[in-house]
Scaffold this motif. Structure first.
Motif, PDB file in Angstrom:
ATOM      1  N   VAL A  61      72.881  41.761  50.561  1.00 20.08           N
ATOM      2  CA  VAL A  61      74.165  41.152  50.882  1.00 20.08           C
ATOM      3  C   VAL A  61      75.032  41.167  49.634  1.00 20.08           C
ATOM      4  O   VAL A  61      74.563  40.872  48.528  1.00 20.08           O
ATOM      5  CB  VAL A  61      73.994  39.710  51.426  1.00 20.08           C
ATOM      6  CG1 VAL A  61      73.260  38.825  50.445  1.00 20.08           C
ATOM      7  CG2 VAL A  61      75.355  39.096  51.763  1.00 20.08           C
ATOM      8  N   CYS A  83      79.817  39.004  52.608  1.00 18.39           N
ATOM      9  CA  CYS A  83      80.360  37.660  52.765  1.00 18.39           C
ATOM     10  C   CYS A  83      81.303  37.421  51.596  1.00 18.39           C
ATOM     11  O   CYS A  83      81.302  38.183  50.620  1.00 18.39           O
ATOM     12  CB  CYS A  83      79.274  36.598  52.834  1.00 18.39           C
ATOM     13  SG  CYS A  83      78.384  36.323  51.295  1.00 18.39           S
ATOM     14  N   LYS A  99      74.374  33.489  54.362  1.00 21.42           N
ATOM     15  CA  LYS A  99      74.581  34.708  55.153  1.00 21.42           C
ATOM     16  C   LYS A  99      73.250  35.346  55.519  1.00 21.42           C
ATOM     17  O   LYS A  99      73.044  35.781  56.666  1.00 21.42           O
ATOM     18  CB  LYS A  99      75.439  35.703  54.361  1.00 21.42           C
ATOM     19  CG  LYS A  99      75.737  37.005  55.090  1.00 21.42           C
ATOM     20  CD  LYS A  99      76.692  36.789  56.260  1.00 21.42           C
ATOM     21  CE  LYS A  99      77.105  38.085  56.915  1.00 21.42           C
ATOM     22  NZ  LYS A  99      78.062  37.885  58.022  1.00 21.42           N
ATOM     23  N   GLU A 102      71.361  33.748  58.366  1.00 17.22           N
ATOM     24  CA  GLU A 102      71.885  34.016  59.710  1.00 17.22           C
ATOM     25  C   GLU A 102      71.245  35.239  60.342  1.00 17.22           C
ATOM     26  O   GLU A 102      71.352  35.428  61.555  1.00 17.22           O
ATOM     27  CB  GLU A 102      73.406  34.245  59.629  1.00 17.22           C
ATOM     28  CG  GLU A 102      74.203  33.023  59.202  1.00 17.22           C
ATOM     29  CD  GLU A 102      75.669  33.381  58.977  1.00 17.22           C
ATOM     30  OE1 GLU A 102      76.017  34.572  59.162  1.00 17.22           O
ATOM     31  OE2 GLU A 102      76.450  32.475  58.623  1.00 17.22           O
TER      32      GLU A 102
END
Length: 264
Positions: A61, A83, A99, A102
């Protein structure tokens, strides 16, 4: 330095591209640093290539400032989660952890790896070796430090800032392995420390006179640093020494980009 035996556990990785995170290169407009071109490729592409070579990384991420969110979406890196966060580095890391949580199967993650967004020479071998060393230390947070000898051997014309300990001279790496349990409690403490960096007197008072005296006299050891950091932050912090110069060789200044191209 001998390589540490590799294992199979994978960790999710956070690319920290928040804050200002911009660069203005000759003849170009200011843009997000990770999206700027270096010898015909985006800096992000070099980072993702190194990450892709690793056997120890799961999901990835990237957390950016909100002003760059659209640019990163347009970058279209399919394997990259995105994000945004406009806070401190610790707040950015926490946003990325949320993030990750999720994503299916990521609700119970315990530790994550982090890298900075300005590492053009990052390799999978360096990531794998650091993670194995960090696992062996079994701490709440492990940060990489890189030997001066390896930096001068591999990237002699790229300047780094080195610090001296009893064990030798090192530069800070740009990779860590941290427990998600540290968040969000560590955020305010890290903000305080970051604010102190521009006030040497307050920073010295925070570290304590014995620590400063050891540093000035050249008697400061890695154990001293780890012990003091752990005391001040309230968690077990350790440093992993590595000879992989690629994780200690970042691009802080625009003038370094042209020089870095010579090594690509």
């Amino acid at each position: 330095m001998d390589e540490i035996k590799q294992h199979t556990k994978k960790y999710d990785l956070i690319i920290l591209a928040g804050g200002r995170g911009t660069v203005t290169l000759p003849g170009r407009k200011e843009q997000a640093r990770a999206l700027a071109a270096l010898k015909g490729r985006r800096l992000l592409d070099y980072i993702m290539q190194g990450v892709g070579e690793s056997t120890r990384i799961g999901s990835v991420v990237l957390v950016s400032h909100s002003v760059h969110a659209a640019a990163f979406r347009q970058a279209s890196v399919p394997e990259l989660l995105l994000c945004s966060c406009d806070g401190s580095m610790a707040e950015c890391a926490f946003a990325a952890i949320r993030k990750l949580r999720e994503q299916p199967g990521h609700g119970n993650i315990t530790k994550v790896a982090t890298v900075c967004d300005d590492l053009p020479f990052l390799t999978g071998a360096a990531l794998d070796d650091f993670i194995a060393r960090a696992e062996a230390l079994d701490a709440d947070g492990v940060y990489a430090i890189v030997t001066k000898e390896s930096c001068l051997r591999e990237f002699p014309s790229l300047k780094r800032t080195f610090f001296r300990l009893k064990e030798g001279e090192f530069t800070g790496g740009n990779v860590s392995l941290v427990s998600v349990a540290l968040f969000p409690d560590c955020i305010e403490k890290m903000k305080q420390v970051f604010a102190l960096r521009k006030n040497p007197l307050k920073l010295a008072a925070w570290l304590g006179l014995p620590f400063i005296l050891k540093m000035v006299c050249g008697r400061l050891s890695l154990h001293d640093v780890e012990k003091r950091v752990s005391e001040l932050f309230g968690y077990d912090g350790r440093a992993a020494i590595t000879d992989h110069a690629c994780i200690g060789t970042d691009l802080d200044r625009p003038e370094e980009w042209a020089e870095a191209e010579k090594y690509l």
